[in-house]
Write a protein that holds these residues in place. Structure first.
Motif, PDB file in Angstrom:
ATOM      1  N   ALA A   1      34.294  53.493  49.075  1.00  0.00           N
ATOM      2  CA  ALA A   1      35.202  53.937  48.014  1.00  0.00           C
ATOM      3  C   ALA A   1      34.965  53.135  46.743  1.00  0.00           C
ATOM      4  CB  ALA A   1      36.644  53.775  48.456  1.00  0.00           C
ATOM      5  N   TRP A   2      35.443  53.701  45.665  1.00  0.00           N
ATOM      6  CA  TRP A   2      35.509  53.017  44.373  1.00  0.00           C
ATOM      7  C   TRP A   2      36.979  52.934  43.957  1.00  0.00           C
ATOM      8  CZ3 TRP A   2      31.502  50.594  42.057  1.00  0.00           C
ATOM      9  CH2 TRP A   2      30.203  50.959  42.451  1.00  0.00           C
ATOM     10  N   PHE A   3      37.362  51.752  43.522  1.00  0.00           N
ATOM     11  CA  PHE A   3      38.673  51.505  42.927  1.00  0.00           C
ATOM     12  C   PHE A   3      38.437  50.931  41.531  1.00  0.00           C
ATOM     13  CE2 PHE A   3      41.787  51.919  46.422  1.00  0.00           C
ATOM     14  CZ  PHE A   3      40.924  52.071  47.488  1.00  0.00           C
ATOM     15  N   ARG A   4      39.486  50.902  40.744  1.00  0.00           N
ATOM     16  CA  ARG A   4      39.394  50.265  39.431  1.00  0.00           C
ATOM     17  C   ARG A   4      40.698  49.570  39.093  1.00  0.00           C
ATOM     18  NH1 ARG A   4      39.038  55.742  35.655  1.00  0.00           N
ATOM     19  NH2 ARG A   4      41.206  56.449  35.957  1.00  0.00           N
ATOM     20  N   GLN A   5      40.575  48.569  38.238  1.00  0.00           N
ATOM     21  CA  GLN A   5      41.751  47.816  37.818  1.00  0.00           C
ATOM     22  C   GLN A   5      41.635  47.497  36.342  1.00  0.00           C
ATOM     23  OE1 GLN A   5      42.578  44.307  40.162  1.00  0.00           O
ATOM     24  NE2 GLN A   5      44.706  44.304  39.516  1.00  0.00           N
ATOM     25  N   ALA A   6      42.569  48.036  35.568  1.00  0.00           N
ATOM     26  CA  ALA A   6      42.647  47.761  34.140  1.00  0.00           C
ATOM     27  C   ALA A   6      43.525  46.527  33.925  1.00  0.00           C
ATOM     28  CB  ALA A   6      43.209  48.965  33.417  1.00  0.00           C
TER      29      ALA A   6
ATOM     30  N   ASP B   1      39.397  55.115  31.001  1.00  0.00           N
ATOM     31  CA  ASP B   1      38.579  54.751  32.166  1.00  0.00           C
ATOM     32  C   ASP B   1      38.174  53.279  32.126  1.00  0.00           C
ATOM     33  OD1 ASP B   1      36.949  57.917  31.810  1.00  0.00           O
ATOM     34  OD2 ASP B   1      38.468  57.385  33.311  1.00  0.00           O
ATOM     35  N   THR B   2      38.490  52.599  31.039  1.00  0.00           N
ATOM     36  CA  THR B   2      38.146  51.185  30.915  1.00  0.00           C
ATOM     37  C   THR B   2      38.830  50.366  31.998  1.00  0.00           C
ATOM     38  OG1 THR B   2      37.756  51.320  28.532  1.00  0.00           O
ATOM     39  CG2 THR B   2      38.331  49.153  29.428  1.00  0.00           C
ATOM     40  N   ALA B   3      38.036  49.620  32.761  1.00  0.00           N
ATOM     41  CA  ALA B   3      38.563  48.840  33.886  1.00  0.00           C
ATOM     42  C   ALA B   3      37.423  48.079  34.539  1.00  0.00           C
ATOM     43  CB  ALA B   3      39.227  49.742  34.921  1.00  0.00           C
ATOM     44  N   VAL B   4      37.785  47.179  35.434  1.00  0.00           N
ATOM     45  CA  VAL B   4      36.819  46.615  36.364  1.00  0.00           C
ATOM     46  C   VAL B   4      36.760  47.553  37.561  1.00  0.00           C
ATOM     47  CG1 VAL B   4      36.194  44.678  37.835  1.00  0.00           C
ATOM     48  CG2 VAL B   4      37.275  44.262  35.611  1.00  0.00           C
ATOM     49  N   TYR B   5      35.562  47.977  37.908  1.00  0.00           N
ATOM     50  CA  TYR B   5      35.375  48.909  39.017  1.00  0.00           C
ATOM     51  C   TYR B   5      34.887  48.141  40.246  1.00  0.00           C
ATOM     52  CZ  TYR B   5      36.171  52.970  36.114  1.00  0.00           C
ATOM     53  OH  TYR B   5      36.760  53.912  35.310  1.00  0.00           O
TER      54      TYR B   5
ATOM     55  N   GLY C   1      33.131  43.405  41.661  1.00  0.00           N
ATOM     56  CA  GLY C   1      33.529  44.227  40.528  1.00  0.00           C
ATOM     57  C   GLY C   1      32.500  44.252  39.416  1.00  0.00           C
ATOM     58  N   THR C   2      32.523  45.334  38.639  1.00  0.00           N
ATOM     59  CA  THR C   2      31.676  45.472  37.462  1.00  0.00           C
ATOM     60  C   THR C   2      32.523  46.082  36.346  1.00  0.00           C
ATOM     61  OG1 THR C   2      29.555  46.328  36.628  1.00  0.00           O
ATOM     62  CG2 THR C   2      30.777  47.763  38.129  1.00  0.00           C
ATOM     63  N   GLN C   3      32.394  45.534  35.142  1.00  0.00           N
ATOM     64  CA  GLN C   3      33.231  45.937  34.017  1.00  0.00           C
ATOM     65  C   GLN C   3      32.689  47.205  33.370  1.00  0.00           C
ATOM     66  OE1 GLN C   3      36.156  44.385  32.587  1.00  0.00           O
ATOM     67  NE2 GLN C   3      36.188  46.334  31.462  1.00  0.00           N
ATOM     68  N   VAL C   4      33.582  48.148  33.158  1.00  0.00           N
ATOM     69  CA  VAL C   4      33.270  49.351  32.386  1.00  0.00           C
ATOM     70  C   VAL C   4      34.219  49.385  31.195  1.00  0.00           C
ATOM     71  CG1 VAL C   4      33.290  51.868  32.360  1.00  0.00           C
ATOM     72  CG2 VAL C   4      32.408  50.644  34.355  1.00  0.00           C
ATOM     73  N   THR C   5      33.657  49.443  29.999  1.00  0.00           N
ATOM     74  CA  THR C   5      34.457  49.503  28.781  1.00  0.00           C
ATOM     75  C   THR C   5      34.039  50.731  27.992  1.00  0.00           C
ATOM     76  OG1 THR C   5      34.609  47.094  28.709  1.00  0.00           O
ATOM     77  CG2 THR C   5      35.167  48.289  26.706  1.00  0.00           C
ATOM     78  N   VAL C   6      35.026  51.565  27.670  1.00  0.00           N
ATOM     79  CA  VAL C   6      34.762  52.800  26.934  1.00  0.00           C
ATOM     80  C   VAL C   6      35.476  52.709  25.596  1.00  0.00           C
ATOM     81  CG1 VAL C   6      34.848  55.314  26.961  1.00  0.00           C
ATOM     82  CG2 VAL C   6      34.676  54.042  29.120  1.00  0.00           C
TER      83      VAL C   6
END
Length: 123
Positions: free
Chosen positions: A35-40, A90-94, A116-121
């Motif tokens: 699974a993939w989760f994310r946390q802003a 969608d910006t969060a650590v995934y 985790g990997t950071q995604v910034t939009v």
């Protein structure tokens, strides 16, 4: 036991695409649901998508349906999250997660986690 390492995050503009990868150690990758989760910042960790052991079943949270695709390659011990039409929200650590039994949406149900990997939009 399985160890998970995510990669592929970065800074993109709204409407862009990214593909996250999660590489798993061990020879029993196909025994785990993934699974993939994310946390802003300031928010709880939330479910994004899951895929069962064989890859025949996939599950998504409503906010990413039609934009994100989860897939896995059991020969490469890797699970992917293709993210299209990214939005600032969608910006969060995934985080990547693995469990031999569940595909539940609750983080506490999953036994193994990556760092985790950071995604910034940007808008």
């Amino acid at each position: 036991q399985v160890q998970l390492v995510e990669s592929g995050g970065g800074l993109v503009q709204a409407g862009d695409s990214l593909r996250l990868s999660c590489a798993a150690s061990g020879r029993t990758f196909s025994s785990y649901n993934m699974a993939w989760f994310r946390q802003a910042p300031g928010k709880k960790r939330e479910f994004v998508a899951a895929i069962n052991r064989s890859g025949s079943g996939t599950y998504y949270t409503d906010s990413v349906k039609g934009r994100f695709t989860i897939s896995r390659d059991n020969a490469k011990n890797t699970v992917y999250l293709q993210m299209n039409n990214l939005k600032p929200e969608d910006t969060a650590v995934y985080y990547c997660a693995a469990d031999p039994a569940t595909v539940a949406t609750m983080p506490a149900s999953w036994d193994y986690w990556g760092q985790g990997t950071q995604v910034t939009v940007s808008s």
